[in-house]
Design an enzyme around this catalytic site. Structure first.
Site, PDB file in Angstrom:
ATOM      1  N   GLU A  95      36.779 -57.960 -27.318  1.00 10.15           N
ATOM      2  CA  GLU A  95      36.182 -58.484 -28.689  1.00 10.15           C
ATOM      3  C   GLU A  95      36.964 -59.808 -28.963  1.00 10.15           C
ATOM      4  OE1 GLU A  95      34.027 -57.201 -30.005  1.00 10.15           O
ATOM      5  OE2 GLU A  95      34.017 -55.109 -29.295  1.00 10.15           O
ATOM      6  N   LYS A 142      31.082 -51.904 -42.194  1.00  6.60           N
ATOM      7  CA  LYS A 142      31.948 -53.026 -42.601  1.00  6.60           C
ATOM      8  C   LYS A 142      31.619 -53.459 -43.987  1.00  6.60           C
ATOM      9  CE  LYS A 142      31.700 -58.009 -41.959  1.00  6.60           C
ATOM     10  NZ  LYS A 142      31.075 -58.889 -41.292  1.00  6.60           N
ATOM     11  N   HIS A 178      28.635 -60.533 -25.034  1.00  9.49           N
ATOM     12  CA  HIS A 178      29.740 -59.249 -24.604  1.00  9.49           C
ATOM     13  C   HIS A 178      29.050 -58.966 -23.181  1.00  9.49           C
ATOM     14  CE1 HIS A 178      32.283 -57.403 -27.148  1.00  9.49           C
ATOM     15  NE2 HIS A 178      31.772 -57.165 -28.149  1.00  9.49           N
ATOM     16  N   GLY A 232      27.507 -53.760 -37.026  1.00 13.19           N
ATOM     17  CA  GLY A 232      26.631 -54.694 -37.220  1.00 13.19           C
ATOM     18  C   GLY A 232      25.892 -54.905 -35.783  1.00 13.19           C
ATOM     19  N   GLY A 233      26.632 -54.628 -34.632  1.00 14.69           N
ATOM     20  CA  GLY A 233      25.762 -54.683 -33.402  1.00 14.69           C
ATOM     21  C   GLY A 233      26.563 -53.762 -32.491  1.00 14.69           C
ATOM     22  N   MET A 234      26.045 -53.626 -31.365  1.00 12.76           N
ATOM     23  CA  MET A 234      26.727 -52.751 -30.315  1.00 12.76           C
ATOM     24  C   MET A 234      25.873 -53.409 -28.990  1.00 12.76           C
ATOM     25  SD  MET A 234      28.749 -50.690 -29.078  1.00 12.76           S
ATOM     26  CE  MET A 234      29.216 -50.764 -27.407  1.00 12.76           C
ATOM     27  N   GLU A 235      26.967 -53.875 -27.979  1.00 12.27           N
ATOM     28  CA  GLU A 235      26.558 -54.711 -26.981  1.00 12.27           C
ATOM     29  C   GLU A 235      25.971 -53.757 -25.690  1.00 12.27           C
ATOM     30  OE1 GLU A 235      29.543 -54.043 -28.221  1.00 12.27           O
ATOM     31  OE2 GLU A 235      31.108 -54.247 -26.557  1.00 12.27           O
ATOM     32  N   GLN A 288      30.741 -46.043 -28.130  1.00 12.67           N
ATOM     33  CA  GLN A 288      32.051 -46.686 -28.023  1.00 12.67           C
ATOM     34  C   GLN A 288      32.658 -46.094 -29.534  1.00 12.67           C
ATOM     35  OE1 GLN A 288      31.998 -51.055 -28.664  1.00 12.67           O
ATOM     36  NE2 GLN A 288      34.297 -50.968 -27.616  1.00 12.67           N
ATOM     37  N   ASP A 307      38.597 -44.979 -33.592  1.00  8.14           N
ATOM     38  CA  ASP A 307      37.864 -45.400 -34.724  1.00  8.14           C
ATOM     39  C   ASP A 307      38.744 -45.618 -35.848  1.00  8.14           C
ATOM     40  OD1 ASP A 307      35.754 -44.905 -33.395  1.00  8.14           O
ATOM     41  OD2 ASP A 307      35.461 -42.736 -33.972  1.00  8.14           O
ATOM     42  N   HIS A 318      27.186 -62.926 -30.770  1.00  5.92           N
ATOM     43  CA  HIS A 318      28.520 -61.883 -30.385  1.00  5.92           C
ATOM     44  C   HIS A 318      28.011 -60.817 -29.236  1.00  5.92           C
ATOM     45  CE1 HIS A 318      32.135 -59.894 -31.395  1.00  5.92           C
ATOM     46  NE2 HIS A 318      31.553 -58.782 -30.943  1.00  5.92           N
ATOM     47  N   GLU A 319      26.778 -60.042 -29.678  1.00  5.63           N
ATOM     48  CA  GLU A 319      26.328 -58.998 -28.674  1.00  5.63           C
ATOM     49  C   GLU A 319      25.995 -59.426 -27.380  1.00  5.63           C
ATOM     50  OE1 GLU A 319      27.726 -56.585 -29.876  1.00  5.63           O
ATOM     51  OE2 GLU A 319      27.822 -57.016 -31.734  1.00  5.63           O
ATOM     52  N   TYR A 336      39.688 -59.041 -32.848  1.00  2.51           N
ATOM     53  CA  TYR A 336      38.583 -59.922 -32.701  1.00  2.51           C
ATOM     54  C   TYR A 336      39.204 -61.453 -33.125  1.00  2.51           C
ATOM     55  CZ  TYR A 336      35.250 -56.334 -33.294  1.00  2.51           C
ATOM     56  OH  TYR A 336      34.460 -55.104 -33.055  1.00  2.51           O
ATOM     57  N   GLN A 343      25.649 -43.772 -30.369  1.00  2.00           N
ATOM     58  CA  GLN A 343      26.660 -44.991 -30.385  1.00  2.00           C
ATOM     59  C   GLN A 343      27.901 -44.432 -29.822  1.00  2.00           C
ATOM     60  OE1 GLN A 343      27.325 -48.182 -31.333  1.00  2.00           O
ATOM     61  NE2 GLN A 343      29.262 -47.659 -30.794  1.00  2.00           N
ATOM     62  N   PRO A 367      25.905 -47.824 -38.125  1.00  3.81           N
ATOM     63  CA  PRO A 367      27.211 -47.764 -38.628  1.00  3.81           C
ATOM     64  C   PRO A 367      28.090 -49.196 -38.381  1.00  3.81           C
ATOM     65  CG  PRO A 367      27.542 -46.251 -36.855  1.00  3.81           C
ATOM     66  CD  PRO A 367      26.080 -46.585 -37.055  1.00  3.81           C
ATOM     67  N   ARG A 372      26.103 -49.577 -42.925  1.00  2.99           N
ATOM     68  CA  ARG A 372      26.869 -50.350 -41.981  1.00  2.99           C
ATOM     69  C   ARG A 372      28.410 -50.360 -42.443  1.00  2.99           C
ATOM     70  NH1 ARG A 372      26.384 -56.747 -40.829  1.00  2.99           N
ATOM     71  NH2 ARG A 372      28.058 -56.952 -39.645  1.00  2.99           N
TER      72      ARG A 372
HETATM   73  N1  BES Z   1      31.509 -53.444 -29.795  1.00  2.00           N
HETATM   74  C1  BES Z   1      31.476 -53.756 -30.896  1.00  2.00           C
HETATM   75  C2  BES Z   1      31.591 -52.493 -31.706  1.00  2.00           C
HETATM   76  C3  BES Z   1      32.494 -51.418 -31.526  1.00  2.00           C
HETATM   77  C4  BES Z   1      33.929 -51.848 -31.591  1.00  2.00           C
HETATM   78  C5  BES Z   1      32.182 -50.094 -31.838  1.00  2.00           C
HETATM   79  C6  BES Z   1      34.861 -50.725 -31.226  1.00  2.00           C
HETATM   80  C7  BES Z   1      33.452 -49.311 -31.656  1.00  2.00           C
HETATM   81  C8  BES Z   1      34.643 -49.637 -31.387  1.00  2.00           C
HETATM   82  C9  BES Z   1      30.501 -54.699 -31.296  1.00  2.00           C
HETATM   83  O1  BES Z   1      30.514 -55.893 -30.303  1.00  2.00           O
HETATM   84  C10 BES Z   1      30.916 -55.485 -32.621  1.00  2.00           C
HETATM   85  O2  BES Z   1      31.999 -56.266 -32.415  1.00  2.00           O
HETATM   86  N2  BES Z   1      30.239 -55.445 -33.578  1.00  2.00           N
HETATM   87  C11 BES Z   1      30.761 -56.170 -34.778  1.00  2.00           C
HETATM   88  C12 BES Z   1      29.968 -57.602 -34.743  1.00  2.00           C
HETATM   89  C13 BES Z   1      30.440 -58.490 -35.599  1.00  2.00           C
HETATM   90  C14 BES Z   1      32.033 -58.875 -35.171  1.00  2.00           C
HETATM   91  C15 BES Z   1      29.741 -59.720 -35.102  1.00  2.00           C
HETATM   92  C16 BES Z   1      30.294 -55.360 -36.039  1.00  2.00           C
HETATM   93  O3  BES Z   1      29.472 -54.440 -35.818  1.00  2.00           O
HETATM   94  O4  BES Z   1      30.677 -55.691 -37.091  1.00  2.00           O
HETATM   95 ZN    ZN Z   2      31.911 -56.963 -30.222  1.00  2.00          ZN
END
Ligand code: BES
Ligand code: ZN
Length: 646
Positions: free
Chosen positions: A364, A603, A345, A314-317, A187, A419, A341-342, A427, A185, A312, A601
């Protein structure tokens, strides 16, 4: 923080001893390939962790990279890495092609973090390099003297078992329980913990890779993946489109592939493959809908990789292959906005990329705006409205709790680890801003603008200020009567929200409000609330808007009627468990322990640990869960939560 000691390597034989890959705390390891001069001069380095807000910000500068792309820019990376599950390291080579931007440049500076650098060569000849001492989150600058012929540079290195961007899972931490798993991971600033590179979103590289794994496992990357590849332990990848470093990603595990559509499919461990493919079967329609509105998809295939629950995010693009938490496989597609969402991106973020982490909202905010639009297109306006209200409520909570600086879209992150600043602001505030423009100029006009924006800036990294320049040249001229630059700047550069923002509303939620109010007032018994037909979003809205303080009797009434403690939906369970901690509702606490020890995760777990940390009994429960879960948590989840259980 910097320990500017100089360590000398007398000969190439000693080079591997110079870098202390285990701790990443190597001091300075310097090598001169032919002669052995003793250099004891400490290298003066800036203090990147110091806050420097008194100095005007350089908006084009990436304060989160130690590299020097303004002098020499890396253009292509060829990896050859062996994945060693026993040692929890990857070792091999990264070959770098580059161009001099400044013709007088003699040194290439790369980011690295916790890497052991064994040797650096070009055309078989050793090159001199210096690994500076490390900063806690920026890592260590790796300075390489350029070869006279500007030929490819090959770095022989290995990662540390503690690499912040890599998680190594033992078989018991996977769904199948038989094979280990690894995922990266990158980002925002973690690519440097598994590849020495210029770890800045301003630098785009094409890449190729050979990944060597145990034979039974499959490797996948954010690159071309051949679903029919033979499982032989040697996997080759090519990413012909230039991507920023934070989009380089790798996963290795007992993975299988199932097609969902012509261009879409899913990789997952065998036991969850079918349920994942069913949950996300609308991915192909989402892809087509997004293309229709915003222009062609540029990345060939779009596949999903379902990770173990310790992922960690939800998703990573990751391009061509979004990494997805399994916690959204709910059985009813209720949480699939994550996929929208992903996928989105692929336009906002992967094609048009934020130039620095200050500009994250360009990634975002645009993506969140597109997510809502895709969801509306595929699932209708009711769902769109409900998701928009829930998103707005998340935003309100952050606006009530975050410092003013952290409420700004173009956030000053100098001296801070990105981080630590993760919030809903880029967002939901970003999306609300774009929705206001849409409402002012009309949806079709805004869609046309976006389509053109994605085309004009495709495969470029841009700053907030470039975006404002672009607005000044386009919408602010065309719709001068409808838009106002002062208000736009207020959205981007000020805390809070401008006045008279249009707040999302949902009819489907009005009846939930009514039910909640009546039940709270004692006018309606729990078993008389008409919940049949409620969607997951209605349930979330019902729970999220309960008063902070609830009587034991009320908690018990809800739980006996709706069995919330055992909800299989991870978002509903999260809301309920949060209420349960706030009100110390004992019957839910065993489930809370299970939840915290089976999901990583951030969040979903961080708000629970934060709430638990507020009381002594809560802290004890949090500590117990954290200690048990820690070996299976990702380094980022550990870092984000360890403060709550101290
Ligand atoms: N790119 C992000 C995850 C991210 C952002 C990792 C900044 C590290 C630093 C990914 O696209 C994202 O926004 N994930 C969200 C999804 C949700 C908003 C639908 C998540 O993981 O919660
Ligand atoms: Zn995102």
């Amino acid at each position: 923080m910097f320990r500017n000691l100089t360590l000398l390597c007398l000969s190439l034989l000693l080079l591997s001893a110079c870098a202390d890959g285990d701790t990443g705390k190597s001091d300075v390891s310097a090598s001169t390939p032919s002669d052995a001069q003793i250099d004891v001069t400490p290298t003066p380095l800036p203090e990147p962790s110091e806050k420097v807000t008194d100095v005007a910000i350089d908006v084009a500068k990436d304060y989160h990279s130690l590299s020097n792309p303004e002098q020499v820019i890396v253009t292509h990376i060829a990896l050859d890495l062996t994945v060693d599950f026993e040692q929890k390291v990857m070792r091999g080579t990264a070959a770098l092609d580059y161009q001099k931007v400044d013709s007088t440049a003699t040194v290439l500076v790369l980011d690295s973090k916790e890497l052991s650098i064994n040797k650096v060569t070009s055309g078989g000849q050793a090159l001199a390099f210096t690994l500076q001492s490390g900063d806690s989150f920026l890592g260590s600058a790796l300075e390489i003297t350029l070869p006279a012929d500007n030929a490819r540079i090959v770095i022989d290195y290995s990662t540390s078992p503690q690499a912040s961007g890599v998680q190594w899972l033992t078989p018991v931490q996977t769904a199948g329980g038989k094979q280990p798993f690894l995922f990266t991971q990158a980002q925002a600033t973690h690519a440097r913990s598994f590849i020495p590179l210029q770890d800045s979103p301003q630098v785009r590289v094409t890449y190729e890779a050979i990944i060597r794994t145990p034979k039974e496992l499959l490797a996948v990357m954010s690159a071309s993946n051949d679903p029919k590849t033979e499982r032989d332990g040697v996997y080759e990848f090519k990413m012909p489109q230039a991507v920023p470093s934070y989009l380089i990603a790798l996963a290795v595990g007992d993975l299988e592939f199932k097609a969902m559509g012509e261009r879409t499919g899913v990789y997952a461990e065998p036991s969850i493959l079918d349920s994942a493919a069913a949950e996300f079967e609308d991915t192909e329609s989402m892809l087509i809908a997004t293309e229709e509105a915003y222009g062609p998809y540029s990345w060939d295939r779009y596949d999903l990789l379902i990770l173990p629950p310790s992922f960690p995010f939800g998703g990573m693009e990751n391009p061509r292959l979004s990494f997805i938490t399994p916690t959204v496989i709910a059985g009813d597609k209720s949480l699939v906005s994550l996929i929208a969402h992903e996928l989105a991106h692929s336009w906002s973020g992967n094609a048009v990329t934020n130039a620095t982490w200050r500009d994250l909202w360009l990634n975002e905010g645009f993506t969140t705006y597109l997510t809502y639009r895709i969801m509306e297109d595929i699932y209708g306006t009711d769902r769109f409205n409900m998701e928009a209200v829930l998103g707005y409520q998340d935003l309100e909570e952050d606006l009530n709790t975050l410092d003013a600086n952290d409420q700004i879209l173009a956030i000053d992150l100098r001296g801070r680890d990105p981080d630590d600043v993760f919030s809903n602001i880029p967002y939901e505030k970003g999306a609300l801003f774009l929705r206001e423009i849409e409402q002012k100029i009309g949806r079709d006009n805004f869609d046309a603008f976006l389509k053109n924006y994605f085309k004009e800036f495709a495969f470029q990294s841009i700053t907030t200020d470039q975006f404002i320049d672009h607005l000044n040249e386009t919408l602010l001229v065309e719709y001068a009567d409808k838009l106002d630059i002062a208000r736009i700047k207020q959205w981007i550069f000020e805390a809070g929200l401008p006045s008279d923002v249009s707040v999302p509303e949902s009819d489907a939620f009005s009846l939930v409000d009514m039910a909640r109010t009546k039940w709270l007032a004692g006018e309606l018994a729990a078993n008389k609330i008409q919940t049949s037909g409620w969607t997951v979003h209605q349930w979330l809205y019902f729970l999220n808007n309960m008063p902070e303080i609830m009587s034991e009797e009320k908690m018990t009434a809800l739980d006996s009627q709706f069995d919330l403690t055992n909800s299989k939906n991870n978002e509903i369970a999260h809301s309920w468990l949060l209420m349960s901690v706030k009100n110390w509702y004992a019957p839910a606490l065993p489930r809370l322990h299970d939840y915290l020890t089976s999901i990583g995760r951030n969040k979903l777990v961080k708000p629970l640990y934060r709430e638990l940390s507020k009381t002594e009994q809560g802290k004890a429960l949090g500590r117990k869960a954290f200690e048990q879960a820690k070996p299976g948590y990702h380094p980022l989840t550990v870092k984000a939560n360890e403060g709550f259980v101290e």
